[in-house]
Design a protein around this motif. Structure first.
Motif, PDB file in Angstrom:
ATOM      1  N   LYS A 146      79.841  26.305  53.389  1.00 58.77           N
ATOM      2  CA  LYS A 146      80.395  26.968  54.574  1.00 58.77           C
ATOM      3  C   LYS A 146      79.297  27.255  55.594  1.00 58.77           C
ATOM      4  N   THR A 147      78.131  27.754  55.135  1.00 54.34           N
ATOM      5  CA  THR A 147      77.024  28.067  56.049  1.00 54.34           C
ATOM      6  C   THR A 147      76.542  26.814  56.771  1.00 54.34           C
ATOM      7  N   LYS A 148      76.350  25.730  56.044  1.00 52.21           N
ATOM      8  CA  LYS A 148      75.901  24.481  56.655  1.00 52.21           C
ATOM      9  C   LYS A 148      76.928  23.953  57.662  1.00 52.21           C
ATOM     10  N   ALA A 149      78.180  24.037  57.309  1.00 47.68           N
ATOM     11  CA  ALA A 149      79.223  23.543  58.210  1.00 47.68           C
ATOM     12  C   ALA A 149      79.265  24.353  59.495  1.00 47.68           C
ATOM     13  N   GLU A 150      79.053  25.658  59.398  1.00 44.10           N
ATOM     14  CA  GLU A 150      79.039  26.497  60.596  1.00 44.10           C
ATOM     15  C   GLU A 150      77.856  26.150  61.502  1.00 44.10           C
ATOM     16  N   LEU A 151      76.671  25.892  60.911  1.00 37.45           N
ATOM     17  CA  LEU A 151      75.495  25.500  61.711  1.00 37.45           C
ATOM     18  C   LEU A 151      75.732  24.150  62.400  1.00 37.45           C
TER      19      LEU A 151
END
Length: 602
Positions: A146-151
């Protein structure tokens, strides 16, 4: 029944009795001939032998007489038959069958995300409650995802905004450069033509004035030549002096004219026109400079404007990155929520997953198993929404209808049911017989119901009130339809009937009978239309036996007659054998006669 029909029936019965009597008389005559032949043989029998014959003959006469009298009595006495009265009442038709209990609400749960199972708190056969937590997942990897996708979504969105800003800026500059540019070019072209016209006009005026001065200068020079020639020819001083003055003036004029020609461009008028030309030329130059500036800006800004397809691609990339981020967030939320029971029920199946690190040999869905999204987990079937599946044959299919009430017995407990579904396609059962599947909904299930067990069902298929009813067993049928025998004025009459619904013991009669009709209760098949009978309602003492005893009377009479004839024949045959032996005594003849009598008595 009419008198003619009674007469015909009586004639048939007389002919039958007559035939029996003729048969008995023929046998008696044959026995008599044998006796006479023996007696006429001259064997010297003793009187005791003749006495035996007389006894046998007398016995035959008595038996035959008894048969005749009995036959006459039987013919003139009506047969007693049991009857049942057609009554008006209530009848209910039911259908008994069996089926298998199953759930009307079943759900197979699948893994909502690809993750590792951290906790699983159910086993096969467990009963679960609505909202109960069944499976929990490890969310570590999904949180990183989720964190990578948001970045990625943020980078893509900023890139899109930057490209959009630059494209919009270039578009603005392009618009500024191109707005009014065609009109400006037209004005510049017109200005150029105007300036050129002024120049042509100035040149024409200069040429015209120069030409006039040159023409005038030519005239002055010509006149100077003329006066010079006159001066050479004149000798008079005064005339010469006058001519010299003219020549002097002409030279001055020529000199002045040459000066005018030389200074022609320096005249105020021409200078004013030249100033006008210079001013208009300046305007033209400014226009051309603006045009060149705008064309340069148009070229440079146009290259930085994103085309529609490029914009669409940038927007799609941004949207895709945002969707990926949203999906990662949703997956994380699903993993955090785990799997819960949507309704109360029983765990009827648990899938196997070979990647489970804690699984036994062969795999198993246990804690620590890594599952992909969509992997089957388990199946839960409701024990609150329950049905019974049954198979209906083609014979019972017309009786079944949706909405019919059903008594359902499961493990000794009785429940209320209702026919809820009837399939429109038949299928072969285990014996290969086509049957139609149907379902019965149980309206009041409880915790005592077990899925998969057999249930007994009684389906209430039809109900009728105030209808004519008779016992099922007295309805007959032939190729023309159903019928029964009714006693009408002491005579058996066939009635064609139309039946309706039926229970286990009674059947509805829609047409052919009325209340109070006496229907013959004949299960032996001995009753025939046209017979004179005496109706004996069921339950009247020995009435149950009367019909069978009366029906057997004629048969007994015929049997007695045949027995008597056979006794005489046997006596004659025995005496013939004694004569052929030639040495039998009177005692033997007496014994033979005694034996014949015993047979007759028997």
């Amino acid at each position: 029944m009419s008198e003619l029909e009674n007469k015909d029936t009586g004639s048939l019965e007389s002919a039958k009795d007559k035939k029996k009597r003729e048969k008995a008389e023929a046998k008696e005559k044959k026995a008599q001939e044998k006796r006479e032949a023996v007696m006429a043989g001259g064997t010297g029998k003793k009187k005791k032998k003749k006495f035996g014959w007389i006894i046998a003959l007398a016995l035959v006469i008595v038996i035959v007489g008894y048969s005749v009298v009995t036959s006459v009595i039987a013919k003139n006495t009506p047969m007693q038959v049991n009857t049942v009265e057609a009554t008006v009442g209530v009848i209910e038709e039911t259908l008994s069958t069996s089926g298998t209990v199953s759930s009307e609400q079943s759900k197979t749960y699948y893994a909502p995300v690809g993750a590792t199972i951290s906790q699983m708190s159910i086993a096969l056969g467990d009963e679960v409650a609505e909202g109960q937590q069944l499976v929990s997942f490890d969310t570590t990897d999904l949180e990183m995802k989720k964190t990578k996708a948001e970045l990625d979504a943020s980078v893509t969105a900023n890139s899109y905004k930057s490209s959009e800003y630059k494209s919009n800026k270039n578009q603005s500059e392009y618009n500024e450069a191109t707005i009014g540019l065609p009109e400006l070019k037209v004005l510049a072209e017109q200005q150029e033509q105007y300036v050129q016209g002024l120049k042509y006009q100035l040149e024409d005026e200069q040429q015209q004035k120069k030409q006039k001065l040159q023409d005038w200068l030519g005239k002055l020079n010509q006149e100077l030549d003329t006066q010079s020639n006159k001066l050479e020819e004149q000798h008079d001083s005064e005339t010469r002096k006058s001519i010299q003055e003219i020549i002097q003036n002409l030279n001055n004029s020529i000199r002045e004219t040459n000066n005018q020609i030389s200074d022609l461009s320096m005249s105020d008028e021409l200078k004013e026109k030249q100033r006008l030309i210079d001013a208009e030329q300046k305007k033209l130059d400014d226009m051309n400079e603006e045009i060149n500036k705008r064309e340069g800006k148009e070229t440079s800004s146009k290259a930085g404007i994103a085309d529609p397809y490029e914009k669409q691609q940038l927007a799609a990339n941004t949207q895709s990155a945002q969707l990926t981020a949203t999906e990662a967030e949703n997956e994380l939320e699903k993993a955090r929520a785990g799997v819960t029971a949507e309704f109360p029920g029983i765990v009827t199946k648990i899938a196997t997953v070979s990647t489970s690190k804690d699984a036994t040999k062969g795999g198993g869905l246990l804690e620590g198993a890594t599952v992909a999204e969509g992997t089957e987990l388990f199946t839960i079937e409701s024990n609150k929404q329950v049905k019974v599946g049954i198979e209906v044959t083609k014979y019972d299919l017309p009786k079944i209808a949706i909405g019919q009430q059903v008594d359902v017995t499961i493990a000794g407990n009785v429940y209320e049911g209702e026919v809820s579904k009837i399939n429109k396609v038949a299928a072969a059962n285990s014996q290969g017989t086509p049957v139609v599947g149907a379902e019965v909904h149980i309206k009041n299930p409880d915790d005592s119901i077990f899925l998969g067990v057999e249930a007994k069902l009684v389906i209430h298929t039809a109900y009728a009130e105030n209808v004519i009813t008779i016992p099922v067993e007295i309805v007959n049928a032939d190729k023309q339809g159903e019928f029964c025998y009714v006693v009408d004025n002491g005579v058996v009459t066939m009635r064609r009937i139309t039946t309706g619904i039926s229970s286990d013991s009674m059947v509805e009669v829609k047409e052919g009978l009325k209340e109070g009709d006496q229907i013959v209760y004949d299960v032996t098949g001995t009753i025939m239309e046209g017979m004179k009978v005496m109706a004996v309602p069921m339950g009247g003492g020995m009435a149950g036996q009367t019909m069978m005893e009366t029906g057997a009377a004629a048969g007994e009479t015929e049997a007695v007659t045949e027995t008597a004839s056979e006794a005489v024949s046997q006596t004659a045959a025995g005496e013939g054998s004694s004569e052929e032996a030639g040495g039998e005594t009177e005692t033997a003849e007496s014994q033979a006669a005694s034996g014949t009598l015993g047979s007759e008595n028997e």
